[in-house]
Design a protein around this motif. Structure first.
Motif, short mmCIF file in Angstrom:
data_model
loop_
_atom_site.label_atom_id
_atom_site.label_comp_id
_atom_site.label_asym_id
_atom_site.label_seq_id
_atom_site.Cartn_x
_atom_site.Cartn_y
_atom_site.Cartn_z
N ASP A 178 3.43 -6.02 -50.88
CA ASP A 178 2.24 -6.96 -51.24
C ASP A 178 0.93 -6.37 -50.78
OD1 ASP A 178 4.25 -8.85 -51.90
OD2 ASP A 178 4.15 -10.17 -50.12
N GLU A 179 0.98 -5.29 -49.81
CA GLU A 179 -0.28 -4.84 -49.37
C GLU A 179 -0.92 -4.00 -50.29
OE1 GLU A 179 2.66 -4.37 -48.09
OE2 GLU A 179 2.26 -5.89 -46.32
N ALA A 180 -0.15 -3.84 -51.73
CA ALA A 180 -0.97 -3.07 -52.57
C ALA A 180 -1.93 -3.78 -53.30
CB ALA A 180 0.16 -2.35 -53.52
N PHE A 181 -1.87 -4.95 -53.12
CA PHE A 181 -2.76 -5.94 -53.96
C PHE A 181 -3.84 -6.79 -53.01
CE2 PHE A 181 1.20 -6.20 -55.97
CZ PHE A 181 1.21 -5.61 -57.06
N ALA A 183 -6.30 -10.13 -52.48
CA ALA A 183 -6.12 -11.29 -52.95
C ALA A 183 -6.60 -11.80 -54.42
CB ALA A 183 -6.91 -12.38 -51.98
N LYS A 184 -7.45 -11.13 -54.88
CA LYS A 184 -7.87 -11.60 -56.15
C LYS A 184 -6.96 -10.97 -57.40
CE LYS A 184 -11.65 -10.39 -59.59
NZ LYS A 184 -11.54 -11.86 -60.27
N GLU A 185 -6.56 -9.72 -56.89
CA GLU A 185 -5.53 -8.81 -57.73
C GLU A 185 -4.59 -9.69 -57.65
OE1 GLU A 185 -6.97 -4.27 -57.37
OE2 GLU A 185 -5.37 -5.34 -55.77
N LYS A 186 -3.83 -10.51 -56.75
CA LYS A 186 -2.61 -11.21 -56.92
C LYS A 186 -2.75 -12.34 -57.55
CE LYS A 186 -1.19 -10.10 -52.02
NZ LYS A 186 -0.71 -10.76 -50.61
N VAL A 187 -3.74 -12.98 -57.57
CA VAL A 187 -4.07 -14.26 -58.51
C VAL A 187 -3.87 -13.74 -59.85
CG1 VAL A 187 -5.96 -15.70 -58.93
CG2 VAL A 187 -5.21 -15.41 -56.75
N GLU A 188 -4.92 -12.63 -60.22
CA GLU A 188 -4.77 -12.30 -61.64
C GLU A 188 -3.45 -11.70 -62.23
OE1 GLU A 188 -7.35 -12.53 -63.23
OE2 GLU A 188 -8.90 -13.44 -61.74
N LEU A 189 -3.08 -10.98 -61.42
CA LEU A 189 -1.66 -10.46 -62.00
C LEU A 189 -0.58 -11.63 -62.05
CD1 LEU A 189 0.08 -8.27 -62.58
CD2 LEU A 189 0.71 -7.77 -60.09
N LEU A 190 -0.68 -12.67 -61.34
CA LEU A 190 0.29 -13.83 -61.47
C LEU A 190 -0.11 -14.66 -62.53
CD1 LEU A 190 0.79 -14.99 -57.77
CD2 LEU A 190 2.51 -14.33 -59.17
N ALA A 191 -1.42 -14.54 -62.94
CA ALA A 191 -1.99 -15.25 -64.18
C ALA A 191 -1.35 -14.59 -65.57
CB ALA A 191 -3.38 -15.36 -63.98
N CYS A 192 -1.34 -13.13 -65.50
CA CYS A 192 -0.74 -12.42 -66.50
C CYS A 192 0.55 -12.35 -66.81
CB CYS A 192 -1.31 -10.82 -66.18
SG CYS A 192 -3.02 -10.55 -66.28
N ILE A 193 1.13 -12.54 -65.74
CA ILE A 193 2.67 -12.68 -65.56
C ILE A 193 3.23 -14.13 -66.24
CG2 ILE A 193 4.98 -12.84 -64.35
CD1 ILE A 193 3.93 -10.64 -62.42
N ARG A 194 2.36 -14.84 -65.83
CA ARG A 194 2.67 -16.57 -66.17
C ARG A 194 2.42 -16.35 -67.67
NH1 ARG A 194 -0.73 -18.68 -63.41
NH2 ARG A 194 0.44 -19.50 -61.66
N ASP A 216 2.89 1.71 -55.88
CA ASP A 216 2.35 1.24 -54.58
C ASP A 216 0.83 1.01 -54.89
OD1 ASP A 216 0.93 3.72 -55.26
OD2 ASP A 216 2.52 4.84 -54.16
N ALA A 217 0.17 1.28 -53.82
CA ALA A 217 -1.20 0.60 -53.77
C ALA A 217 -2.04 1.45 -55.02
CB ALA A 217 -2.03 0.68 -52.55
N LEU A 218 -1.69 2.65 -54.77
CA LEU A 218 -2.44 3.74 -55.97
C LEU A 218 -2.25 3.61 -57.34
CD1 LEU A 218 -2.59 7.09 -53.79
CD2 LEU A 218 -4.20 5.04 -54.05
N ALA A 219 -0.94 3.23 -57.47
CA ALA A 219 -0.35 3.33 -58.92
C ALA A 219 1.10 2.25 -58.93
CB ALA A 219 -0.10 4.65 -59.36
N TRP A 220 0.81 1.32 -60.01
CA TRP A 220 1.97 0.74 -59.91
C TRP A 220 2.29 0.30 -61.48
CZ3 TRP A 220 -0.11 -3.74 -62.29
CH2 TRP A 220 -1.35 -4.25 -61.83
#
Length: 278
Positions: A178-181, A183-194, A216-220
């Motif tokens: 979770d530390e790889a993202f 707060a904004k990246e979490k919201v946007e990634l969840l929107a993309c997955i949705r 990881d935080a550098l590449a996923w």
């Protein structure tokens, strides 16, 4: 050490220390220590002990102040999110709904096939935008009303919650910390997955869906695979795939790469950050 313990130690320890020092000084050290030296050492001892204890108290007070400032900032952010959600609901969402109703009525009065097809296309676009606005409202209000545990939920649990919203029960293999993202990246990634899951539900007719995240935080890399009917054309070139276009735009704003990949049976949506395509 708690604040109360530090407070009582500041009150008691210097007093006991001075009393013990004066006792030892007058009973054991009088032959060896002059009166002037003893009088000088007494305030020095009190000062050193008091500063040792007060430093702990000041550190604790600073921690409490930081926690208070953080809580105030979070409350202000949550209040702003709730206000934005209300404004979206009372303004844009209601206007889109009214526009959709008027378009339905206008379409019913049209006789030509071309006009009906055009109205159908516009209505799809309005419905898609309306769905995005209402989903944004739900996300804002969910965060604003969530307690601290919900806010700090792991990405895996949030993906499971998102999947339930789309009426899909995927297999989830998630190894990205979770530390790889942010707060904004979490919201946007969840929107993309949705959006990818919604696209599977509406178009793929799949009975097996897998969400995989690794890196990881550098590449996923995040992949949403299904065993549906697959892709014949690039979905971004199809007229009714507004959601996928918006998803790709959101990802590009964060410098992520999005690809739609046909599989031997089904298709894959792949979202990457700093990772080479295999």
């Amino acid at each position: 050490m708690s604040y109360t313990q530090i407070k009582w130690m500041i009150l008691i320890v210097p007093t006991l220390t001075v009393g013990l020092w004066e006792y030892v000084r007058h009973t054991l050290l009088m032959p060896y220590l002059s009166m002037e030296a003893g009088n000088f050492m007494t305030p020095v001892i009190v000062f050193l002990i008091s500063m040792t204890l007060l430093s702990q108290l000041f550190h604790r007070l600073e921690q409490m102040q930081e926690e208070l400032n953080k809580e105030r900032a979070e409350n202000a952010a949550l209040a702003a999110r709730d206000l934005l959600a209300r404004e979206l609901h009372d303004g844009i969402a209601q206007s889109l709904f009214l526009l959709s109703v008027k378009m339905d009525r206008a379409e019913a009065r049209q006789q030509g096939l071309a006009a009906q097809a055009e109205f159908k296309e516009m209505r799809k676009l309005v419905h898609e935008v309306n769905r995005y606005v209402r989903q944004a409202i739900a996300n804002l209000r969910f965060q604003a009303n969530a307690d601290e545990k919900e806010i700090e939920d792991s990405m895996r649990s949030r993906i499971e919650h998102t999947a339930k919203e789309t009426f899909i029960h995927p297999s989830i293999r998630w190894d990205i910390p979770d530390e790889a993202f942010t707060a904004k990246e979490k919201v946007e990634l969840l929107a993309c997955i949705r959006e990818a899951l919604l696209n599977v539900r509406k178009h793929a007719h799949a009975d097996l869906v897998t969400v995989t995240g690794s890196g990881d935080a550098l590449a996923w890399v995040v992949r949403i695979d299904d065993n549906g009917k697959g892709m014949i054309l690039d979905p971004l070139q199809m007229k009714d795939r507004y959601g996928l276009r918006i998803m790709k735009e959101r990802a590009q704003e964060l410098e992520w790469q999005v690809d739609f990949i046909p599989l031997s049976k089904g298709s894959r949506v792949e979202i990457r950050k700093g990772a080479e395509k295999p």
